[in-house]
Design an enzyme around this catalytic site. Structure first.
Site, short mmCIF file in Angstrom:
data_model
loop_
_atom_site.label_atom_id
_atom_site.label_comp_id
_atom_site.label_asym_id
_atom_site.label_seq_id
_atom_site.Cartn_x
_atom_site.Cartn_y
_atom_site.Cartn_z
N HIS A 108 92.22 82.80 18.86
CA HIS A 108 91.35 82.02 20.18
C HIS A 108 92.03 82.13 21.42
CE1 HIS A 108 88.84 79.09 22.24
NE2 HIS A 108 89.78 78.86 23.01
N SER A 209 88.49 70.04 21.44
CA SER A 209 87.05 70.95 21.65
C SER A 209 87.42 72.35 21.05
CB SER A 209 86.99 71.18 23.18
OG SER A 209 85.67 72.06 23.30
N1 URA Z 1 87.10 76.11 25.21
C1 URA Z 1 86.38 75.01 24.57
O1 URA Z 1 85.77 75.46 23.37
N2 URA Z 1 86.53 73.81 24.89
C2 URA Z 1 87.26 73.44 26.05
O2 URA Z 1 87.19 72.24 26.40
C3 URA Z 1 87.62 74.54 26.78
C4 URA Z 1 87.73 75.92 26.40
#
Ligand code: URA
Length: 450
Positions: A108, A209
């Site tokens: 990620h 998140s």
């Molecule tokens: N990417 C996400 O999926 N959530 C966030 O809060 C910031 C970046």
């Protein structure tokens, strides 16, 4: 790995201010939980789970969740609370179930200008036999999104069902798609709210998140590219380090191997910025002509993640697969399985920017370049904005490179490029004195047992 509590809670965690509320029942009024967070208290697992469940079931008002998000932004969360929030959001949806087989891994990135590394990393990982179900996002604001880049390939489909996603991984080794409605639906709802209430910039909210979606892939190992600099959300090394540590710590609590690498985002990654141009740069990298920084970053992340997942191999093995056709085959196969037609990928129509003086590239206002692409129509200001995939910028020089008057130092692809050329020039600071190059990789956060 250092245990760094959110700055706002460090004092509280020493026990001087915070009282851990342990006796709350499921029926605690939400307003009481919002007040507790507002006043800097740490919430319990059941309290956080209650808030997320009620929000998902429309029993908590958007205004109440926005207040809770703002209180969290201001007061922070302990690592326990961040773990509980991640768990509650993950449990709001389903997780992929994999048959026994090769390791399931993913990377990620927190997002940066020109960051097309996922286009190389997913197929390069797949070329070593692991499974890569990469659930990705769209760009909003100055950083682009991997889904937008892929959707510049005509007919490329990023909206896959969970079954389709798993079938493509099983046959091709990798897939890059958006989160479905079944993946962390509470995050989908909360992220939309955070976006319009100034509550995106919070380490616990970002961590929960990101991880609620990544952990739903049921991975064995994850690696994070935490960007740091003017072209991303974490502007200082300390902020990037805090996020990197929270991401890794939280993964460990879910028994997922994790590592984070902090990388410089004070200049674009690679040379191209803009959706179709970035796909073209990825294709050039498979052909052995990619920009050195992009190639090094992709190779490093794949080497580190495969090592974390238990494979024995060298950096050179990974570098070889990037350009010997193996990664490219996986990329082309993935694009074909997702309906994309690479032959119809648009080409930028470049107007060059010429250097007016000799010198050295001293600084790139990377945030300004991201904002410029948005103004040109290549990025999104609102979620519903449509993108012009041909609109792009190019910055072929890196900080520290020498510049000769009359040389090409940038380019703009736009039907009316003139005004944008001057804005591109303003984002590139040239000095008469030599300037040191910037290191790309500036820190690593690992688990204690690595
Ligand atoms: N990417 C996400 O999926 N959530 C966030 O809060 C910031 C970046």
């Amino acid at each position: 790995m250092a245990q760094v509590p959110p700055r706002q809670l460090q004092r509280a965690e020493r026990g001087k201010v915070t009282r851990l509320v342990t006796n709350a029942s499921y029926t605690t009024p939400p307003v009481e939980l919002i007040r507790l967070k507002r006043d800097g208290h740490a919430l319990t697992e059941s309290q956080i789970s209650q808030l997320i469940t009620q929000y998902q079931e429309h029993r908590l008002l958007d205004s109440q969740m926005a207040a809770f998000a703002m209180a969290t932004c201001v007061q922070g969360m302990t690592s326990d609370e961040t773990y509980y929030l991640t768990k509650a959001m993950l449990n709001s949806g389903t997780r992929l179930a994999w048959p026994p087989g090769p390791a399931v891994v993913d990377k990620h990135s927190t997002g940066g200008v020109g960051d097309k590394a996922s286009l190389l990393i997913a197929p390069l990982l797949a070329s070593f036999g692991v499974r890569v179900p990469m659930i990705s996002g769209r760009g909003l604001g100055i950083t682009g999104g991997t889904l937008d880049k892929l959707e510049s390939i005509p007919q490329f489909n990023t909206s896959l069902s969970l079954n389709e996603l798993q079938e493509i991984v099983n046959s091709t080794g990798c897939v890059i798609a958006g989160a479905t409605e079944q993946i962390a639906p509470a995050d989908r709802k909360l992220y939309g709210l955070r976006d319009v209430t100034g509550t995106v910039a919070s380490i616990p909210l970002i961590t929960s998140s990101i991880l609620s979606k990544k952990l739903a892939e049921s991975p064995d190992a994850l690696i994070f590219d935490v960007k740091c600099g003017t072209g991303t959300s974490m502007q200082t090394f300390e902020e990037a380090q805090e996020l990197a540590e929270m991401l890794v710590q939280t993964c460990v609590r879910f028994n997922v191997k994790a590592k984070a690498i902090i990388t410089d985002m004070n200049q674009p990654l690679g040379t191209a910025i803009g959706n179709a141009a970035e796909v073209r740069e990825a294709l050039l990298s498979f052909a052995g002509s990619g920009p050195a920084d992009l190639v090094h970053l992709a190779t490093t992340f794949v080497f580190e993640l495969l090592t974390l997942a238990g494979k024995t191999l060298t950096y050179q093995d990974v570098a070889d697969n990037l350009t010997n056709g193996h990664a490219q085959n996986h990329f082309e196969d993935m694009v074909a399985k997702q309906g994309g037609n690479l032959c119809q990928l648009t080409s930028p129509n470049w107007t060059p920017l010429i250097a007016a003086e000799d010198g050295y590239l001293a600084r790139v206002n990377t945030g300004a370049l991201g904002a410029l692409l948005v103004r040109m129509g290549g990025g999104r200001q609102l979620p519903e904005d449509t993108l012009n995939t041909q609109v792009s910028l190019a910055v072929p020089k890196k900080v520290g490179d020498s510049i000769t008057r009359g040389e090409v130092i940038g380019a703009v692809s736009h039907p009316a490029p003139e005004a944008y050329l001057e804005q591109l020039r303003e984002a590139l600071q040239i000095s008469a004195a030599p300037v040191d190059p910037r290191p790309l990789i500036i820190g690593t956060v690992i688990q204690n047992d690595q």
